[in-house]
Scaffold this motif. Structure first.
Motif, PDB file in Angstrom:
ATOM      1  N   TYR A  54       0.869  -1.180   0.000  1.00 20.05           N
ATOM      2  CA  TYR A  54       0.000   0.000   0.000  1.00 20.05           C
ATOM      3  C   TYR A  54       0.901   1.224   0.000  1.00 20.05           C
ATOM      4  CZ  TYR A  54      -3.865  -3.051   1.409  1.00 20.05           C
ATOM      5  OH  TYR A  54      -4.818  -4.020   1.467  1.00 20.05           O
ATOM      6  N   PRO A  69      -2.110   7.350  -5.279  1.00 23.12           N
ATOM      7  CA  PRO A  69      -2.530   7.024  -3.910  1.00 23.12           C
ATOM      8  C   PRO A  69      -3.719   7.899  -3.511  1.00 23.12           C
ATOM      9  CG  PRO A  69      -0.581   8.391  -3.860  1.00 23.12           C
ATOM     10  CD  PRO A  69      -0.847   8.076  -5.305  1.00 23.12           C
ATOM     11  N   GLY A  91      -3.341   3.366  -0.559  1.00 23.50           N
ATOM     12  CA  GLY A  91      -4.034   2.515  -1.512  1.00 23.50           C
ATOM     13  C   GLY A  91      -3.059   1.574  -2.196  1.00 23.50           C
ATOM     14  N   GLN A  92      -3.590   0.666  -2.998  1.00 21.88           N
ATOM     15  CA  GLN A  92      -2.763  -0.342  -3.647  1.00 21.88           C
ATOM     16  C   GLN A  92      -2.136   0.152  -4.943  1.00 21.88           C
ATOM     17  OE1 GLN A  92      -4.923  -4.014  -3.994  1.00 21.88           O
ATOM     18  NE2 GLN A  92      -5.646  -3.905  -1.886  1.00 21.88           N
ATOM     19  N   CYS A 107       0.914   5.604   0.414  1.00 15.54           N
ATOM     20  CA  CYS A 107       0.179   6.804   0.828  1.00 15.54           C
ATOM     21  C   CYS A 107       0.605   7.980  -0.054  1.00 15.54           C
ATOM     22  CB  CYS A 107       0.427   7.111   2.304  1.00 15.54           C
ATOM     23  SG  CYS A 107       2.090   7.684   2.660  1.00 15.54           S
ATOM     24  N   ASP A 133      -9.189  -2.382   0.490  1.00 14.94           N
ATOM     25  CA  ASP A 133      -8.729  -1.479  -0.566  1.00 14.94           C
ATOM     26  C   ASP A 133      -7.793  -0.408  -0.015  1.00 14.94           C
ATOM     27  OD1 ASP A 133     -10.187  -2.847  -2.455  1.00 14.94           O
ATOM     28  OD2 ASP A 133     -11.960  -1.583  -2.193  1.00 14.94           O
ATOM     29  N   PHE A 134      -8.015  -0.009   1.238  1.00 13.63           N
ATOM     30  CA  PHE A 134      -7.209   1.062   1.843  1.00 13.63           C
ATOM     31  C   PHE A 134      -6.640   0.577   3.168  1.00 13.63           C
ATOM     32  CE2 PHE A 134     -10.477   3.157  -0.698  1.00 13.63           C
ATOM     33  CZ  PHE A 134      -9.666   3.888  -1.555  1.00 13.63           C
ATOM     34  N   TRP A 135      -5.491   1.162   3.538  1.00 12.91           N
ATOM     35  CA  TRP A 135      -4.805   0.823   4.784  1.00 12.91           C
ATOM     36  C   TRP A 135      -4.210   2.111   5.328  1.00 12.91           C
ATOM     37  CZ3 TRP A 135      -4.995  -3.871   6.964  1.00 12.91           C
ATOM     38  CH2 TRP A 135      -4.145  -4.138   8.022  1.00 12.91           C
TER      39      TRP A 135
END
Length: 116
Positions: A33, A73, A67-68, A35, A55-57
């Motif tokens: 992921y 991002p 995001g991936q 940012c 989908d988000f972390w």
């Protein structure tokens, strides 16, 4: 007094903790992921077929959502400035409404005969 050779906080028969005593670890998969600040985070998830990666972390370094997709991002959240109670009242009421409410309150006070 105890012997000077004993290790404090250990017990007889205590040995090193490792894979041999805990067993095999569960199969895992890692997802990257990114940012808005370019930080990469790689959390691991259980690879048992029941877990889907979100989908988000949240980035552990800056706290922004990650995001991936490395090239796009998610944008950081927009923080609203602190507003006073008066600022919220002014959003809800116009100047004319405020004057009317003040006049009504003053008329009530004058009718009771109490000083204001």
């Amino acid at each position: 007094m105890a012997s000077g050779n004993a290790i404090r906080g250990s017990r007889v028969g205590a040995g090193p903790m490792g894979e041999a005593e805990r067993g095999d670890s569960a199969p895992r998969f890692w997802i990257s992921y990114w940012c808005a600040n370019g930080h990469e985070t790689r959390p691991s998830f259980a690879d048992d077929g029941t877990v889907t990666a979100p989908d988000f972390w949240d980035c552990p370094r800056c706290g922004f959502p990650a995001g991936q997709d490395r090239d796009t991002p998610p944008s950081p959240p927009r923080n609203e400035p602190y507003k006073t109670h008066l600022a919220y009242v002014r959003e809800r009421r116009s100047e004319a409404d405020g004057e009317a409410i003040l006049a009504e309150a003053l008329d009530k006070l004058r009718a009771t005969g109490r000083p204001y």
